[in-house]
Scaffold this active site. Structure first.
Site, PDB file in Angstrom:
ATOM      1  N   ASP A 163       0.808  -1.209   0.000  1.00  0.00           N
ATOM      2  CA  ASP A 163       0.000   0.000   0.000  1.00  0.00           C
ATOM      3  C   ASP A 163       0.851   1.273   0.000  1.00  0.00           C
ATOM      4  OD1 ASP A 163      -2.389   1.492   0.223  1.00  0.00           O
ATOM      5  OD2 ASP A 163      -2.217   1.543   2.411  1.00  0.00           O
ATOM      6  N   GLU A 412       3.398  -7.968   7.655  1.00  0.00           N
ATOM      7  CA  GLU A 412       2.093  -8.562   7.371  1.00  0.00           C
ATOM      8  C   GLU A 412       2.080  -9.713   6.372  1.00  0.00           C
ATOM      9  OE1 GLU A 412      -0.877  -5.651   6.471  1.00  0.00           O
ATOM     10  OE2 GLU A 412      -0.970  -4.999   8.558  1.00  0.00           O
ATOM     11  N   TYR A 467      -6.553  -2.943  12.987  1.00  0.00           N
ATOM     12  CA  TYR A 467      -7.444  -1.906  12.450  1.00  0.00           C
ATOM     13  C   TYR A 467      -8.865  -2.039  12.969  1.00  0.00           C
ATOM     14  CZ  TYR A 467      -3.617  -0.123   9.819  1.00  0.00           C
ATOM     15  OH  TYR A 467      -2.426   0.468   9.503  1.00  0.00           O
ATOM     16  N   GLU A 504       0.794  -0.935  14.151  1.00  0.00           N
ATOM     17  CA  GLU A 504      -0.090  -0.125  13.298  1.00  0.00           C
ATOM     18  C   GLU A 504      -1.479  -0.113  13.917  1.00  0.00           C
ATOM     19  OE1 GLU A 504      -0.347  -0.963   9.083  1.00  0.00           O
ATOM     20  OE2 GLU A 504       1.808  -1.339   8.918  1.00  0.00           O
TER      21      GLU A 504
HETATM   22  C1  BDP Z   1      -1.516  -2.370   6.685  1.00  0.00           C
HETATM   23  C2  BDP Z   1      -0.199  -2.204   5.983  1.00  0.00           C
HETATM   24  C3  BDP Z   1       0.098  -0.772   5.585  1.00  0.00           C
HETATM   25  C4  BDP Z   1      -1.138  -0.121   5.029  1.00  0.00           C
HETATM   26  C5  BDP Z   1      -2.210  -0.123   6.101  1.00  0.00           C
HETATM   27  C6  BDP Z   1      -3.503   0.551   5.631  1.00  0.00           C
HETATM   28  O1  BDP Z   1       0.855  -2.724   6.756  1.00  0.00           O
HETATM   29  O2  BDP Z   1       1.151  -0.756   4.654  1.00  0.00           O
HETATM   30  O3  BDP Z   1      -0.907   1.148   4.518  1.00  0.00           O
HETATM   31  O4  BDP Z   1      -2.514  -1.453   6.422  1.00  0.00           O
HETATM   32  O5  BDP Z   1      -4.350  -0.132   5.073  1.00  0.00           O
HETATM   33  O6  BDP Z   1      -2.097  -3.526   6.227  1.00  0.00           O
HETATM   34  O7  BDP Z   1      -3.647   1.742   5.814  1.00  0.00           O
END
Ligand code: BDP
Length: 644
Positions: A163, A412, A467, A504
């Site tokens: 991404d 990931e 997330y 993240e």
């Molecule tokens: C994660 C990835 C990252 C993406 C992020 C996203 O590690 O590179 O930019 O999600 O979706 O899966 O914002």
């Protein structure tokens, strides 16, 4: 690999500036031997820079294939008799280099340096033609992987499985430098610091070429020699050493002489250890605050830029971040040098990102990707060899940086499919063998649970990208809070001795988008989502760090999930704060009260007794509060004392 330096024994010339440039979409350059003369039909290009956004045309932005760079290099007359080396700090992703008519080197991998001894090819006092063919194609055999497809009209399209925009070109400085013929070829430094006694150790191992005596001296920050040895390897012991600490960097210099050559390495004396679900720096629990970042900015793309770097570090300081991850590739060495000097903690990552067909299909739009991820059609033995080489080059380049406290060998990967364990186990083992002093991690993706992850047991630290509140339970922060807590507790229960860093978490946010009721994409939603994560982290004792995704908005491929790129930045792409920046700033500065420090050096985990991670259900609110308060008080007590 040693970074080129300039001193009484070595000369250094930065070859940056305006070069000649030509795209080669038809791949004619090799057949027509474009290196043999002045590059025809060329335009000017800035080096360093990604070429994609420099020109106002889609052909450059979306180019797939070879791109040619050329410049004239004058070799100073005074360099006669010296060994002369040509070095590229990075060429993304593959490069072939010619000096005049001679091919001098090839390199795979877009984010690590490569060099060649060109002494026999140059004449001091004259000018030589330097030509570089840089190729940006990614396949299942490259790190990162990708796939090139050819469209019905003959155009080629690069599919990427990660991404971020596939910026390419000469992103970092190009150097010509000298060493004496007999020279220092490599230096490896490993340090230990004993918090109880204050004693420090610097283990050194010097590789040399040519005859000559090898000596080392350790100089303190004032240039005073505090230890010395007359051999290429050994240990320098200091009864009292000043440690390198997060937020309070102290650097010694290891001065290595061999014959007439002199090479100096900044040395931070510190210890890193993982024990009892804690991440210890100098024997004290360290709590990571900060971000996953990108090398990304308007016009320059992925080019290293000192001005941008200084500004980014100023913002990290402003917001109270003490760390970042070099997501998703090794960053410019200047960035690590700065972190060394200023006590910023770094998780250093390879470019192994995109090992996930589910995500790859979403991001690339490709329907025909192989079903079996770990197979010779996809991530197979050739990928593994390239991956191992990427790890080798990362460790070779960054092993001496005190700021680097952990290696992340992939981001990931899907670790559910058959073959994932067999693929990763040798890579984890190889990393530990290359560097037994730093913890190793593989950053986990949300879809791979603790029972499915085939590699986590081998890792020292569990790094989780989560997330909740965005890709899952989007718009419902109450449900997201419960899910996040249950998720973290499940990991803590499954791997009780391993600390967890959430590497993240975040929400896409359009600056200027607001809502009284926080809705997805608003600045309020991002702020509340991050605050919610902070509450959960404070309740789960195994969590030893929080790194928000992302520091700033960044460019990605076009797609229905992205509006002018990924908007999960806490800062916009031009580094203006979104509302969430103020929320983080309050939280992170509250974790440490020492004025003038970049951020907390320690937010120790709660005492064992207060860690309820084995319990499957969230704890009652009062217990959570007590846990947070205890941590903050300990953090204040433990904050390092330095002169502001
Ligand atoms: C994660 C990835 C990252 C993406 C992020 C996203 O590690 O590179 O930019 O999600 O979706 O899966 O914002």
């Amino acid at each position: 690999m040693l970074k080129p330096i300039e001193n009484a024994a070595r000369a250094l010339k930065n070859l940056g500036g305006l070069w000649q440039f030509r795209l080669d979409a038809q791949a004619r350059g090799h057949a027509e031997r474009w290196w043999r003369g002045a590059l025809a039909e060329a335009r000017e290009i800035a080096v360093p820079a990604s070429y994609n956004d420099l020109y106002a045309d889609a052909a450059a932005r979306d180019h797939v294939g070879d791109a040619w760079y050329q410049t004239e290099v004058f070799v100073p007359r005074a360099w006669a008799g010296e060994r002369i080396v040509l070095r590229f700090d990075a060429a993304t992703h593959h490069a072939v280099v010619w000096l005049d008519q001679t091919e001098v080197m090839r390199h795979e991998g877009g984010y690590t340096p490569f060099e060649a001894d060109v002494t026999a090819l140059v004449k001091p006092g004259s000018t030589h033609r330097l030509t570089v063919c840089v190729n940006n194609e990614l396949s299942f055999q490259t790190i990162p992987p990708g796939r090139v497809t050819t469209l019905a009209d003959g155009r080629r399209r690069q599919l990427v499985f990660h991404d971020f925009f596939n910026y390419a070109g000469l992103h970092r400085p190009v150097w010509l430098y000298t060493t004496p013929q007999a020279h220092v070829a490599d230096v490896t430094v490993r340090t230990r610091w004993n918090a109880d006694s204050g004693a420090g150790e610097v283990e050194f191992d010097v590789a040399t070429v040519g005859e000559g005596a090898t000596r080392v001296r350790l100089l303190d920050a004032n240039g005073k020699a505090v230890a010395r040895a007359a051999r290429p390897r050994g240990t320098l012991a200091l009864a009292q050493a000043t440690p390198w600490q997060p937020g309070a960097a102290y650097l010694y210099t290891l001065e290595v002489t061999h014959g007439n050559d002199v090479y100096t390495v900044p040395v931070g004396i510190r210890s890193v250890e993982v024990r009892d679900a804690q991440f210890l720096i100098n024997g004290r629990p360290f709590y990571f605050t900060g971000f996953g970042k990108h090398e990304d900015s308007a016009v320059r793309g992925k080019a290293h830029d000192d001005a941008l770097m200084v500004h980014d570090y100023a913002l990290l300081n402003w917001i109270g971040a003490n760390s970042f991850r070099t997501s998703h590739y090794p960053y410019a060495e200047e960035v690590l040098d700065y972190a060394d000097r200023h006590g910023i903690v770094v998780i250093d990552e390879t470019a192994a990102v995109g090992f996930n067909m589910e995500i790859a299909r979403k991001l690339s739009g490709a329907a025909d990707l192989p079903d079996e991820l770990y197979s010779e059609e996809a991530i197979g033995s050739r990928t593994q060899a390239a991956h191992l080489q990427a790890i080798r080059e990362l460790v070779a380049r960054d092993k001496n940086h005190p700021s680097v406290v952990m290696w992340s060998i992939a981001n990931e990967p899907d670790l559910r499919p058959a073959g994932s364990g067999e693929y990763f186990a040798p890579l984890v083992a190889a990393t530990k063998e290359l560097d037994p002093t730093r913890p190793v991690t593989v950053v986990n993706v949300m879809m791979v649970g603790p029972e499915q992850d085939t590699v986590a047991a081998l890792q020292d630290v569990i790094c989780l990208n989560r997330y909740w509140g965005w890709y899952a339970e989007g718009g419902d922060l109450v449900a997201a809070e419960q899910a996040l807590e249950a998720d973290l507790r499940a990991w803590a229960a499954r791997f009780p001795g391993k600390p967890i860093v959430v590497t993240e978490y975040g929400a896409d946010t359009m600056p200027g988008q607001h809502g009284v009721v926080p809705e997805m994409w608003t600045e309020e939603y991002q702020a509340e989502l991050l605050a919610m994560h902070g509450r959960v982290f404070d309740r789960v004792g195994a969590v030893v760090g929080e790194q928000v995704w992302n520091f700033a908005d960044f460019a990605t491929s076009q797609g229905i999930m992205r509006v002018g790129g990924n908007r999960k930045g806490v800062f916009t792409r031009d580094r203006q704060p979104k509302r969430a920046a103020h929320v983080l700033r309050q939280r992170w500065h509250a974790l440490c009260t020492v004025p003038g420090l970049p951020a907390s050096a320690a937010k120790p985990a709660a005492p064992k007794a207060a860690r309820p991670e084995a319990a499957p259900t969230p704890p009652a609110a009062p217990a959570a509060k007590a846990d947070t308060t205890a941590r903050r008080q300990t953090a204040r007590r433990n904050a390092p004392k330095v002169a502001a």
